[in-house]
Design an enzyme around this catalytic site. Structure first.
Site, PDB file in Angstrom:
ATOM      1  N   MET A   1       0.803  -1.176   0.000  1.00  0.00           N
ATOM      2  CA  MET A   1       0.000   0.000   0.000  1.00  0.00           C
ATOM      3  C   MET A   1       0.854   1.250   0.000  1.00  0.00           C
ATOM      4  O   MET A   1       1.102   1.735  -1.068  1.00  0.00           O
ATOM      5  CB  MET A   1      -0.971  -0.133   1.163  1.00  0.00           C
ATOM      6  CG  MET A   1      -2.185   0.708   1.246  1.00  0.00           C
ATOM      7  SD  MET A   1      -2.172   2.304   1.915  1.00  0.00           S
ATOM      8  CE  MET A   1      -2.304   2.055   3.619  1.00  0.00           C
ATOM      9  N   PRO A   2       1.471   1.749   1.052  1.00  0.00           N
ATOM     10  CA  PRO A   2       2.320   2.926   0.834  1.00  0.00           C
ATOM     11  C   PRO A   2       3.551   2.549   0.014  1.00  0.00           C
ATOM     12  O   PRO A   2       4.199   1.536   0.284  1.00  0.00           O
ATOM     13  CB  PRO A   2       2.742   3.353   2.240  1.00  0.00           C
ATOM     14  CG  PRO A   2       1.917   2.593   3.184  1.00  0.00           C
ATOM     15  CD  PRO A   2       1.378   1.404   2.471  1.00  0.00           C
ATOM     16  N   HIS A   3       3.841   3.373  -0.970  1.00  0.00           N
ATOM     17  CA  HIS A   3       5.048   3.183  -1.779  1.00  0.00           C
ATOM     18  C   HIS A   3       5.876   4.456  -1.680  1.00  0.00           C
ATOM     19  O   HIS A   3       5.355   5.557  -1.875  1.00  0.00           O
ATOM     20  CB  HIS A   3       4.693   2.910  -3.243  1.00  0.00           C
ATOM     21  CG  HIS A   3       5.909   2.808  -4.105  1.00  0.00           C
ATOM     22  ND1 HIS A   3       6.774   1.733  -4.053  1.00  0.00           N
ATOM     23  CD2 HIS A   3       6.429   3.667  -5.012  1.00  0.00           C
ATOM     24  CE1 HIS A   3       7.767   1.930  -4.910  1.00  0.00           C
ATOM     25  NE2 HIS A   3       7.576   3.100  -5.501  1.00  0.00           N
ATOM     26  N   SER A  41       6.419  -0.548   0.363  1.00  0.00           N
ATOM     27  CA  SER A  41       7.429  -0.812  -0.665  1.00  0.00           C
ATOM     28  C   SER A  41       8.260   0.447  -0.849  1.00  0.00           C
ATOM     29  O   SER A  41       7.772   1.563  -0.656  1.00  0.00           O
ATOM     30  CB  SER A  41       6.794  -1.251  -1.985  1.00  0.00           C
ATOM     31  OG  SER A  41       5.930  -0.259  -2.476  1.00  0.00           O
TER      32      SER A  41
END
Length: 82
Positions: A1-3, A41
């Site tokens: 989800m957060p990249h 990620s």
């Protein structure tokens, strides 16, 4: 989800440096976005210094100040001295 995509001037990272950076960024992002560490990620994207303005400043910063949570001091931010 957060990249997280970290654009930087080209440099060689050792495996240990990459791992420490990954751990530090993952910890901060997971904590502040209240998300599992496994959902984070991270990419390292080298950008040659001569291309920095065209590749980073113009498309990622200029006109997008409302998205920035920190402005770089090379753009004349009086709040940042380092």
């Amino acid at each position: 989800m957060p990249h997280v995509n970290i654009k930087h001037f080209p440099r060689d990272f050792t495996a240990e440096q990459r791992e420490r950076l990954s751990e530090a960024v993952t910890t901060v992002v997971a904590k502040h976005l209240d998300t599992p560490r496994g959902a984070v990620s991270i990419a390292l994207e080298p950008v040659p210094e001569a291309e920095w303005s065209d590749t980073v400043v113009v498309p990622e910063i200029t006109g997008r100040e409302h998205l920035l949570i920190k402005t770089p001091n090379y753009l004349g931010n009086p709040q940042e001295n380092a």
